[in-house]
Design a protein around this motif. Structure first.
Motif, mmCIF file in Angstrom:
data_model
loop_
_atom_site.group_PDB
_atom_site.id
_atom_site.type_symbol
_atom_site.label_atom_id
_atom_site.label_comp_id
_atom_site.label_asym_id
_atom_site.label_seq_id
_atom_site.Cartn_x
_atom_site.Cartn_y
_atom_site.Cartn_z
ATOM 1 N N VAL A 1 0.926 -1.185 -0.045
ATOM 2 C CA VAL A 1 0.030 -0.023 -0.148
ATOM 3 C C VAL A 1 0.834 1.191 0.064
ATOM 4 O O VAL A 1 0.634 2.124 -0.623
ATOM 5 C CB VAL A 1 -0.976 0.070 1.174
ATOM 6 C CG1 VAL A 1 -1.817 1.358 1.288
ATOM 7 C CG2 VAL A 1 -1.978 -1.211 1.175
ATOM 8 N N ASP A 2 1.913 1.054 0.818
ATOM 9 C CA ASP A 2 2.781 2.398 0.886
ATOM 10 C C ASP A 2 3.447 2.475 -0.743
ATOM 11 O O ASP A 2 3.412 3.796 -0.982
ATOM 12 C CB ASP A 2 4.128 2.379 2.031
ATOM 13 C CG ASP A 2 3.365 1.929 3.296
ATOM 14 O OD1 ASP A 2 2.088 2.606 3.689
ATOM 15 O OD2 ASP A 2 3.878 1.494 4.411
ATOM 16 N N TRP A 3 3.926 1.427 -1.114
ATOM 17 C CA TRP A 3 4.561 1.453 -2.329
ATOM 18 C C TRP A 3 3.790 2.040 -3.633
ATOM 19 O O TRP A 3 4.140 2.898 -4.259
ATOM 20 C CB TRP A 3 5.155 0.311 -2.644
ATOM 21 C CG TRP A 3 5.958 -0.155 -4.237
ATOM 22 C CD1 TRP A 3 5.556 -0.495 -5.261
ATOM 23 C CD2 TRP A 3 7.125 0.420 -4.331
ATOM 24 N NE1 TRP A 3 6.297 -0.524 -6.231
ATOM 25 C CE2 TRP A 3 7.426 0.349 -5.628
ATOM 26 C CE3 TRP A 3 8.071 1.016 -3.717
ATOM 27 C CZ2 TRP A 3 8.716 0.340 -6.253
ATOM 28 C CZ3 TRP A 3 9.502 1.153 -4.308
ATOM 29 C CH2 TRP A 3 9.812 0.964 -5.648
ATOM 30 N N ASP A 4 2.680 1.306 -3.194
ATOM 31 C CA ASP A 4 1.625 1.875 -4.501
ATOM 32 C C ASP A 4 1.090 3.196 -4.321
ATOM 33 O O ASP A 4 0.915 3.874 -5.248
ATOM 34 C CB ASP A 4 0.377 1.062 -4.407
ATOM 35 C CG ASP A 4 -0.316 0.944 -5.581
ATOM 36 O OD1 ASP A 4 0.119 1.319 -6.670
ATOM 37 O OD2 ASP A 4 -1.670 0.756 -5.618
ATOM 38 N N THR A 5 0.994 3.730 -3.071
ATOM 39 C CA THR A 5 0.502 5.224 -2.842
ATOM 40 C C THR A 5 1.712 6.289 -3.250
ATOM 41 O O THR A 5 1.399 7.236 -3.975
ATOM 42 C CB THR A 5 0.332 5.476 -1.502
ATOM 43 O OG1 THR A 5 -0.657 4.425 -0.820
ATOM 44 C CG2 THR A 5 -0.122 6.905 -1.040
ATOM 45 N N THR A 6 2.918 5.680 -3.024
ATOM 46 C CA THR A 6 4.258 6.567 -3.373
ATOM 47 C C THR A 6 4.188 6.729 -4.940
ATOM 48 O O THR A 6 4.443 7.771 -5.529
ATOM 49 C CB THR A 6 5.386 6.062 -2.853
ATOM 50 O OG1 THR A 6 5.219 6.047 -1.509
ATOM 51 C CG2 THR A 6 6.479 6.897 -3.161
ATOM 52 N N LEU A 7 4.042 5.720 -5.563
ATOM 53 C CA LEU A 7 4.322 5.503 -6.944
ATOM 54 C C LEU A 7 3.156 5.858 -8.050
ATOM 55 O O LEU A 7 3.100 6.424 -9.027
ATOM 56 C CB LEU A 7 4.879 4.151 -7.616
ATOM 57 C CG LEU A 7 6.286 4.085 -7.158
ATOM 58 C CD1 LEU A 7 6.752 2.441 -7.874
ATOM 59 C CD2 LEU A 7 7.260 4.768 -7.831
ATOM 60 N N GLY A 8 1.928 5.667 -7.193
ATOM 61 C CA GLY A 8 0.921 6.154 -8.074
ATOM 62 C C GLY A 8 0.124 7.545 -7.795
ATOM 63 O O GLY A 8 -0.502 7.930 -8.437
#
Length: 120
Positions: free
Chosen positions: A84-91
């Motif tokens: 979720v953190d990774w997706d929020t950061t990149l998305g």
């Protein structure tokens, strides 16, 4: 893992259609990323043709994928909790920052007017 989804008596086995569309879309997404990586490397190294990088880049990404995620257990333990953190950061955050930088550049460019008046 999957359940038989039935809507009415005419939509049967929807999960098979969903799984197929997911696999096909994942394939095309990976191919777009591979193409962008190859074209970017070709521009970085100022190559005239990018086709020469297709095989080495494909082998590199295949080996890197096996190195990064050796098993499904590794993925579940290491990647899933932080997805979720990774997706929020990149998305959301990274594209938002890029959009903000672009807006600031265009605002700065429009606010600075060239001085064409000649003073003698």
């Amino acid at each position: 893992m999957s359940q038989k989804i039935s809507i009415g008596s005419f939509f049967e086995r929807i999960e098979a259609i969903m799984a197929s569309s997911w696999l096909i879309s994942t394939y095309f997404k990976a191919m777009i990323y591979l193409y962008a990586f190859i074209v970017g490397c070709a521009e970085l190294f100022k190559l005239k043709q990018y086709q020469i990088l297709v095989l080495p880049a494909s082998i590199y990404i295949f080996g890197l994928a096996n190195l990064i995620s050796p098993s499904i257990t590794f993925i579940v333990i290491t990647i899933v909790p932080y997805w979720v953190d990774w997706d929020t950061t990149l998305g959301i955050i990274l594209p938002g920052c890029l959009l903000l930088i672009q807006l600031l550049k265009s605002y700065r460019k429009s606010s600075v007017t060239p001085n064409n008046s000649s003073q003698e």
